[in-house]
Design a protein around this motif. Structure first.
Motif, PDB file in Angstrom:
ATOM      1  N   ARG A 225      -3.753   1.508  -3.460  1.00  0.00           N
ATOM      2  CA  ARG A 225      -3.319   0.191  -3.951  1.00  0.00           C
ATOM      3  C   ARG A 225      -4.535  -0.646  -4.339  1.00  0.00           C
ATOM      4  O   ARG A 225      -5.525  -0.701  -3.605  1.00  0.00           O
ATOM      5  CB  ARG A 225      -2.507  -0.531  -2.883  1.00  0.00           C
ATOM      6  CG  ARG A 225      -1.213   0.166  -2.530  1.00  0.00           C
ATOM      7  CD  ARG A 225      -0.564  -0.489  -1.318  1.00  0.00           C
ATOM      8  NE  ARG A 225      -0.296  -1.898  -1.528  1.00  0.00           N
ATOM      9  CZ  ARG A 225      -0.033  -2.755  -0.539  1.00  0.00           C
ATOM     10  NH1 ARG A 225      -0.031  -2.353   0.713  1.00  0.00           N
ATOM     11  NH2 ARG A 225       0.222  -4.016  -0.812  1.00  0.00           N
ATOM     12  N   PRO A 226      -4.475  -1.355  -5.474  1.00  0.00           N
ATOM     13  CA  PRO A 226      -5.619  -2.166  -5.916  1.00  0.00           C
ATOM     14  C   PRO A 226      -5.945  -3.276  -4.922  1.00  0.00           C
ATOM     15  O   PRO A 226      -5.058  -3.877  -4.312  1.00  0.00           O
ATOM     16  CB  PRO A 226      -5.140  -2.748  -7.251  1.00  0.00           C
ATOM     17  CG  PRO A 226      -4.059  -1.838  -7.704  1.00  0.00           C
ATOM     18  CD  PRO A 226      -3.383  -1.357  -6.457  1.00  0.00           C
TER      19      PRO A 226
ATOM     20  N   SER B 165      -0.869  -2.187   4.901  1.00  0.00           N
ATOM     21  CA  SER B 165       0.226  -1.258   4.578  1.00  0.00           C
ATOM     22  C   SER B 165       1.601  -1.895   4.750  1.00  0.00           C
ATOM     23  O   SER B 165       2.580  -1.423   4.177  1.00  0.00           O
ATOM     24  CB  SER B 165       0.118   0.004   5.438  1.00  0.00           C
ATOM     25  OG  SER B 165       0.456  -0.262   6.798  1.00  0.00           O
ATOM     26  N   TYR B 166       1.694  -2.962   5.550  1.00  0.00           N
ATOM     27  CA  TYR B 166       2.986  -3.614   5.779  1.00  0.00           C
ATOM     28  C   TYR B 166       3.273  -4.722   4.771  1.00  0.00           C
ATOM     29  O   TYR B 166       4.398  -5.225   4.717  1.00  0.00           O
ATOM     30  CB  TYR B 166       3.030  -4.222   7.189  1.00  0.00           C
ATOM     31  CG  TYR B 166       2.942  -3.195   8.299  1.00  0.00           C
ATOM     32  CD1 TYR B 166       4.076  -2.573   8.788  1.00  0.00           C
ATOM     33  CD2 TYR B 166       1.705  -2.850   8.845  1.00  0.00           C
ATOM     34  CE1 TYR B 166       3.989  -1.626   9.805  1.00  0.00           C
ATOM     35  CE2 TYR B 166       1.616  -1.909   9.849  1.00  0.00           C
ATOM     36  CZ  TYR B 166       2.755  -1.299  10.323  1.00  0.00           C
ATOM     37  OH  TYR B 166       2.660  -0.361  11.332  1.00  0.00           O
TER      38      TYR B 166
ATOM     39  N   GLU C 144       5.465 -10.039  -4.982  1.00  0.00           N
ATOM     40  CA  GLU C 144       6.107  -8.749  -4.774  1.00  0.00           C
ATOM     41  C   GLU C 144       6.776  -8.736  -3.403  1.00  0.00           C
ATOM     42  O   GLU C 144       6.574  -9.649  -2.590  1.00  0.00           O
ATOM     43  CB  GLU C 144       5.068  -7.615  -4.847  1.00  0.00           C
ATOM     44  CG  GLU C 144       4.296  -7.551  -6.159  1.00  0.00           C
ATOM     45  CD  GLU C 144       3.183  -6.515  -6.101  1.00  0.00           C
ATOM     46  OE1 GLU C 144       3.265  -5.579  -5.266  1.00  0.00           O
ATOM     47  OE2 GLU C 144       2.219  -6.651  -6.879  1.00  0.00           O
ATOM     48  N   LEU C 145       7.562  -7.696  -3.143  1.00  0.00           N
ATOM     49  CA  LEU C 145       8.183  -7.515  -1.837  1.00  0.00           C
ATOM     50  C   LEU C 145       7.520  -6.358  -1.101  1.00  0.00           C
ATOM     51  O   LEU C 145       7.008  -5.419  -1.725  1.00  0.00           O
ATOM     52  CB  LEU C 145       9.686  -7.231  -1.996  1.00  0.00           C
ATOM     53  CG  LEU C 145      10.540  -8.358  -2.574  1.00  0.00           C
ATOM     54  CD1 LEU C 145      11.991  -7.904  -2.690  1.00  0.00           C
ATOM     55  CD2 LEU C 145      10.446  -9.613  -1.730  1.00  0.00           C
ATOM     56  N   PRO C 146       7.513  -6.391   0.229  1.00  0.00           N
ATOM     57  CA  PRO C 146       6.953  -5.276   0.998  1.00  0.00           C
ATOM     58  C   PRO C 146       7.706  -3.980   0.684  1.00  0.00           C
ATOM     59  O   PRO C 146       8.913  -3.994   0.423  1.00  0.00           O
ATOM     60  CB  PRO C 146       7.167  -5.703   2.459  1.00  0.00           C
ATOM     61  CG  PRO C 146       7.361  -7.178   2.409  1.00  0.00           C
ATOM     62  CD  PRO C 146       8.020  -7.475   1.102  1.00  0.00           C
ATOM     63  N   GLN C 147       6.987  -2.886   0.728  1.00  0.00           N
ATOM     64  CA  GLN C 147       7.568  -1.611   0.323  1.00  0.00           C
ATOM     65  C   GLN C 147       7.992  -0.746   1.516  1.00  0.00           C
ATOM     66  O   GLN C 147       7.347  -0.729   2.552  1.00  0.00           O
ATOM     67  CB  GLN C 147       6.567  -0.834  -0.536  1.00  0.00           C
ATOM     68  CG  GLN C 147       6.264  -1.521  -1.860  1.00  0.00           C
ATOM     69  CD  GLN C 147       7.496  -1.692  -2.718  1.00  0.00           C
ATOM     70  OE1 GLN C 147       8.161  -0.717  -3.090  1.00  0.00           O
ATOM     71  NE2 GLN C 147       7.827  -2.947  -3.043  1.00  0.00           N
ATOM     72  N   ARG C 148       9.084  -0.057   1.312  1.00  0.00           N
ATOM     73  CA  ARG C 148       9.574   0.895   2.313  1.00  0.00           C
ATOM     74  C   ARG C 148       8.698   2.144   2.284  1.00  0.00           C
ATOM     75  O   ARG C 148       8.220   2.564   1.226  1.00  0.00           O
ATOM     76  CB  ARG C 148      11.022   1.259   1.984  1.00  0.00           C
ATOM     77  CG  ARG C 148      11.707   2.125   3.020  1.00  0.00           C
ATOM     78  CD  ARG C 148      13.124   2.424   2.563  1.00  0.00           C
ATOM     79  NE  ARG C 148      13.936   2.981   3.634  1.00  0.00           N
ATOM     80  CZ  ARG C 148      15.216   3.295   3.491  1.00  0.00           C
ATOM     81  NH1 ARG C 148      15.806   3.102   2.314  1.00  0.00           N
ATOM     82  NH2 ARG C 148      15.900   3.795   4.503  1.00  0.00           N
ATOM     83  N   ARG C 149       8.502   2.734   3.455  1.00  0.00           N
ATOM     84  CA  ARG C 149       7.763   3.989   3.562  1.00  0.00           C
ATOM     85  C   ARG C 149       8.556   4.962   4.423  1.00  0.00           C
ATOM     86  O   ARG C 149       9.153   4.575   5.423  1.00  0.00           O
ATOM     87  CB  ARG C 149       6.387   3.783   4.195  1.00  0.00           C
ATOM     88  CG  ARG C 149       5.385   3.089   3.299  1.00  0.00           C
ATOM     89  CD  ARG C 149       3.992   3.191   3.889  1.00  0.00           C
ATOM     90  NE  ARG C 149       2.982   2.615   3.018  1.00  0.00           N
ATOM     91  CZ  ARG C 149       1.681   2.671   3.258  1.00  0.00           C
ATOM     92  NH1 ARG C 149       1.224   3.256   4.354  1.00  0.00           N
ATOM     93  NH2 ARG C 149       0.819   2.130   2.415  1.00  0.00           N
TER      94      ARG C 149
END
Length: 515
Positions: free
Chosen positions: A86-87, A248-249, A256-261
């Motif tokens: 991620r940038p 990472s959270y 943007e919205l936090p991403q699911r992993r």
């Protein structure tokens, strides 16, 4: 006609910049067990991803023939990179050039790093090691004038806090403006035994009659316990790993919205021992962290601020892969009573969750605010009400799970009562305006005075009240929405996290974030 001469000169200057403060000072840095600024960048960023801006900026001296005679690079390095793909904007102070003093950094570079992060919506990572803004009083004679203090770019530092994730790592002595930069972040870390933070270092403090070592004055053990920093690290490598974990959270910016992993943990996983996690004796203590490990995705719990405001656990975690912010009472610390520090810790964490659109899971065992003279001196009620304000200002989805106690004003902080009550309780739930143990004898004073056997009368009154305060009585009146089997907790929380995604909206919040 070729430009090879100029290209060769460019390469020569890049080589000079790569030498930092020179071989002797670089060796001194390594002998102290600390990485150089460039080594830190290489360790933090994904391999080969760092692109520097202002690589050959610095202080130069030219001869009469206008040829470069000497060059000292700026002691602030920054550029774009990727972290776990991620940038991000990565910056590092170079202690080998004038001890990392900011006046040797070229202020425009500091400002440009902030602008890059905000305009291109990327997290900003600061690796800090330096003596502060002005370096030394010796600078006065060298410059030939003094100045009224101001901090170029502080406005951008403030506004960035409401736009992108900011991480600050203290990797050596950090003083003055460096300390200010440390705390102006969402997550800050000091390396134990290697980094210290202070408004002014030991030589300045000694001038006012207090002799302290760097560690005594501003070691990690001090600032992790008072909340000035969020975490400590065992080494620089540990600090870099915690930075990656923290980011990472979070989304890259508030837009943007936090991403699911994928975590590989089933949403319907159960832990049978949870049915006895809370003791039947209301005075018995229990450890909350094993409960958190049991109900959130395995290995996903990332605690922040463990050493201060210890009656509450603040952490990031995942539920079926979705990132959430976790508040959890810790009965092992003061029985879960909220002190002024606890309230401030909750306020800051709720603001962080609101800023980056993280649903909140609040696991509650809160007997109320701390009472007594010290609590009054600490202005506990003021800080507690600020915390309530932050909870009522938060718009992110909120789920309250009442494990045991929820009493008084602090107990009311389990959720915003004006919103939809996504609220559950375990059968061990125990709530009210104040614990009966604290008010029973005062409320029934006349009955006890008249009784032939006051102890027996007290026991009888308590038995009657115990029946009335059953959580089932509350559920009958819809005073609590659900009472659940503790073994169902994970499945219920995963369902909340999934549904919460429908209510998350990217974008800036209505008011700014304060560090």
């Amino acid at each position: 006609m070729s430009w090879q001469k100029e290209v060769d000169e460019l390469q020569r200057r890049k080589a000079l910049a790569a030498e930092l403060g020179g071989p002797e000072k670089v060796e001194r840095q390594r002998q102290a067990g600390r990485l150089t600024a460039r080594e830190r960048i290489d360790a933090m960023a994904d391999p080969g991803s760092f692109h520097e801006f202002g690589e050959i900026a610095g202080a130069s001296r030219y001869g009469d023939d206008n040829e470069l005679e000497s060059f000292t690079p700026s002691n602030f390095l920054f550029g774009r990179a990727t972290i776990d793909g991620r940038p991000a904007v990565v910056s590092a102070d170079d202690f080998t050039v004038r001890g990392g003093a900011v006046d040797a950094a070229i202020h425009r570079k500091l400002v440009e790093a902030k602008l890059l992060a905000s305009e291109y919506r990327m997290p900003l990572i600061r690796m800090i090691e330096g003596t502060g803004g002005g370096g030394s009083v010796k600078t006065l004679e060298q410059s030939g004038y003094s100045y009224i203090p101001e901090i170029p770019g502080w406005d951008r530092m403030v506004s960035n806090l409401s736009e992108v994730p900011i991480v600050s790592l203290g990797l050596g002595p950090v003083a003055g403006l460096g300390a200010g930069r440390m705390v102006m972040s969402h997550y800050s870390v000091l390396v134990e035994g290697q980094a210290q933070m202070f408004v002014a270092g030991p030589p300045v403090v000694a001038a006012v009659g207090e002799k302290r070592t760097k560690e005594e004055l501003g070691g990690a053990h001090i600032h992790a316990a008072n909340g000035a920093v969020d975490d400590t690290a065992e080494s620089e490598a540990d600090a870099f790993a915690k930075t990656r974990r923290f980011l990472s959270y979070l989304p890259s910016s508030v837009h943007e919205l936090p991403q699911r992993r994928e975590t590989g943990d089933r949403a319907d996983r159960t832990e049978d021992w949870l049915i006895e996690a809370v003791p039947r004796n209301p005075r018995s203590l229990y450890k909350v962290r094993p409960i958190l490990e049991a109900v959130f995705d395995q290995g996903s719990l990332f605690e922040i601020g463990k050493r201060w405001g210890t009656a509450i656990v603040t952490a990031f975690a995942r539920l079926d892969g979705w990132p959430v912010a976790v508040l959890a009472s810790d009965p092992m610390a003061l029985g879960g009573l909220w002190t002024a520090d606890t309230a401030r810790k909750v306020e800051r964490f709720v603001d962080l969750a609101e800023l980056f659109h993280l649903p909140v899971v609040h696991m509650v065992d809160n007997p109320g605010f701390m009472i007594g003279l010290q609590a009054e001196r600490d202005a506990t009620i003021r800080w507690g009400c600020r915390t309530l304000t932050s909870i009522y200002q938060a718009s992110v989805p909120w789920c309250a799970l009442i494990m045991r106690k929820a009493y008084g004003m602090a107990g009311s902080a389990h959720a915003n009562a004006s919103r939809f009550h996504w609220r559950m309780a375990w059968p061990s739930g125990d709530w009210g305006s104040l614990p009966i143990e604290g008010g029973l004898e005062a409320a029934y004073k006349s009955d006890l005075e008249k009784a032939d056997d006051p102890e027996a009368e007290l026991a009888a009154i308590k038995a009657r009240l115990d029946a009335v305060r059953s959580p089932f009585r509350t559920a009958e009146k819809f005073g609590v929405e659900e009472i659940i089997d503790p073994r169902e907790t994970r499945a219920r929380l995963c369902a909340f996290a999934e549904t919460a995604q429908r209510a998350l909206v990217p974008g800036p919040r209505s008011f700014g974030y304060r560090s």
